[in-house]
Scaffold this motif. Structure first.
Motif, PDB file in Angstrom:
ATOM      1  N   GLY A 114       0.810  -1.213   0.000  1.00 16.25           N
ATOM      2  CA  GLY A 114       0.000   0.000   0.000  1.00 16.25           C
ATOM      3  C   GLY A 114       0.846   1.267   0.000  1.00 16.25           C
ATOM      4  O   GLY A 114       0.543   2.227  -0.715  1.00 16.25           O
ATOM      5  N   ILE A 115       1.912   1.268   0.795  1.00 18.33           N
ATOM      6  CA  ILE A 115       2.809   2.431   0.844  1.00 18.33           C
ATOM      7  C   ILE A 115       3.487   2.642  -0.507  1.00 18.33           C
ATOM      8  O   ILE A 115       3.546   3.758  -1.026  1.00 18.33           O
ATOM      9  N   THR A 116       3.997   1.563  -1.084  1.00 17.97           N
ATOM     10  CA  THR A 116       4.677   1.657  -2.378  1.00 17.97           C
ATOM     11  C   THR A 116       3.736   2.167  -3.461  1.00 17.97           C
ATOM     12  O   THR A 116       4.105   3.040  -4.263  1.00 17.97           O
ATOM     13  N   ASN A 117       2.509   1.642  -3.490  1.00 22.88           N
ATOM     14  CA  ASN A 117       1.540   2.075  -4.495  1.00 22.88           C
ATOM     15  C   ASN A 117       1.193   3.550  -4.333  1.00 22.88           C
ATOM     16  O   ASN A 117       1.120   4.304  -5.322  1.00 22.88           O
ATOM     17  N   ALA A 118       0.996   3.990  -3.081  1.00 22.81           N
ATOM     18  CA  ALA A 118       0.655   5.396  -2.836  1.00 22.81           C
ATOM     19  C   ALA A 118       1.793   6.320  -3.263  1.00 22.81           C
ATOM     20  O   ALA A 118       1.564   7.384  -3.849  1.00 22.81           O
ATOM     21  N   MET A 119       3.032   5.926  -2.999  1.00 27.11           N
ATOM     22  CA  MET A 119       4.169   6.759  -3.364  1.00 27.11           C
ATOM     23  C   MET A 119       4.384   6.783  -4.876  1.00 27.11           C
ATOM     24  O   MET A 119       4.777   7.805  -5.448  1.00 27.11           O
ATOM     25  N   LEU A 120       4.127   5.662  -5.561  1.00 28.48           N
ATOM     26  CA  LEU A 120       4.225   5.634  -7.020  1.00 28.48           C
ATOM     27  C   LEU A 120       3.193   6.570  -7.655  1.00 28.48           C
ATOM     28  O   LEU A 120       3.478   7.278  -8.630  1.00 28.48           O
ATOM     29  N   MET A 121       1.990   6.591  -7.091  1.00 26.62           N
ATOM     30  CA  MET A 121       0.959   7.492  -7.586  1.00 26.62           C
ATOM     31  C   MET A 121       1.359   8.945  -7.332  1.00 26.62           C
ATOM     32  O   MET A 121       1.093   9.836  -8.145  1.00 26.62           O
ATOM     33  N   SER A 122       2.013   9.187  -6.204  1.00 28.36           N
ATOM     34  CA  SER A 122       2.491  10.539  -5.902  1.00 28.36           C
ATOM     35  C   SER A 122       3.536  10.986  -6.925  1.00 28.36           C
ATOM     36  O   SER A 122       3.533  12.138  -7.375  1.00 28.36           O
ATOM     37  N   VAL A 123       4.432  10.071  -7.318  1.00 28.60           N
ATOM     38  CA  VAL A 123       5.438  10.385  -8.337  1.00 28.60           C
ATOM     39  C   VAL A 123       4.754  10.719  -9.660  1.00 28.60           C
ATOM     40  O   VAL A 123       5.119  11.684 -10.351  1.00 28.60           O
ATOM     41  N   THR A 124       3.751   9.917 -10.038  1.00 23.67           N
ATOM     42  CA  THR A 124       3.042  10.148 -11.299  1.00 23.67           C
ATOM     43  C   THR A 124       2.372  11.514 -11.316  1.00 23.67           C
ATOM     44  O   THR A 124       2.390  12.214 -12.337  1.00 23.67           O
ATOM     45  N   GLU A 125       1.770  11.906 -10.193  1.00 23.07           N
ATOM     46  CA  GLU A 125       1.086  13.194 -10.115  1.00 23.07           C
ATOM     47  C   GLU A 125       2.049  14.377 -10.160  1.00 23.07           C
ATOM     48  O   GLU A 125       1.660  15.484 -10.513  1.00 23.07           O
TER      49      GLU A 125
END
Length: 230
Positions: A114-125
């Protein structure tokens, strides 16, 4: 006419990169968490639930082991009424510990994903933001710091809240099951060290979950990031 070469000072200026201090990285990361508070709250909630589950199991096991070690007939009777084998070396007790261990491991893995997915989405944004910083001379190491600090902020907050929540819930359940007398037998020092360990595990998982997104952000080409429409 002889060809003029760029002056060394100009050439050096064109290749300059900015090595910003750690305090600036902390400030930017903290502001990013505040701006994306909704998503950060979802990520932190997952960490809270995982660490609360871990801490509640450790606290409950410590309480039960303390009651078994007390050899109090009244407490032994209450344990047996709850279906708990008072022999710590029995097959049932070992099976219960094994089941709890697997449940804890699975919950922590879900937390890490969950942490990794949230941070990847943050990078994309934040493609444009990252591209702008790199075009202005920000080093790759600075970009890595930003995302590792951001995940660490969420992880530390989530683990502390989760550890306290799990501890309180385990105490309340024990109070309902055994009454207030169990407090006289609990090994508080063990629970305290388990709390520190839970906070350490949660913080470590948060840091690990931010490594891949931070690496992806650092290796992004500035020109490509500025062209992306997100």
């Amino acid at each position: 006419m002889a060809k003029q070469h760029p002056r060394p000072s100009v050439r050096k200026e064109m290749g300059t990169q900015v090595n910003l201090p750690l305090s600036k990285a902390v400030e930017i990361s903290f502001n990013s968490v505040k701006i994306r508070f909704g998503r950060s709250l979802i990520t932190v909630s997952g960490i809270i639930l995982a660490i609360a589950f871990l801490m509640s199991i450790w606290t409950n096991n410590t309480i039960i082991d303390s009651l078994k070690a007390a050899h109090n007939p009244k407490m032994n009777l209450k344990l047996q009424q709850k279906g708990i084998d008072i022999d710590p070396d029995s097959a049932a007790a070992r099976q219960e510990r094994s089941k709890n261990t697997w449940l804890v491991v699975l919950s922590l893995l879900v937390c890490l994903v969950g942490i990794t997915n949230a941070m990847l989405m943050s990078v994309t944004e934040r493609f444009r933001e990252i591209g702008t910083m790199k075009c202005m001379g920000a080093l790759d190491g600075f970009i890595v710091k930003l995302f590792l600090l951001e995940s660490s902020f969420m992880g530390t907050a989530g683990t502390i809240i989760g550890a306290v929540l799990g501890f309180v819930l385990a105490l309340l359940l024990s109070w309902v099951s055994y009454g207030t007398e169990f407090l006289d037998y609990v090994t508080w020092a063990t629970i305290f060290w388990y709390g520190l360990l839970a906070v350490g595990i949660g913080s470590f998982l948060s840091l690990m979950g931010g490594i891949l997104p931070a690496y992806r952000a650092a290796k992004m080409e500035p020109v490509d990031a500025m062209r992306l429409e997100v």
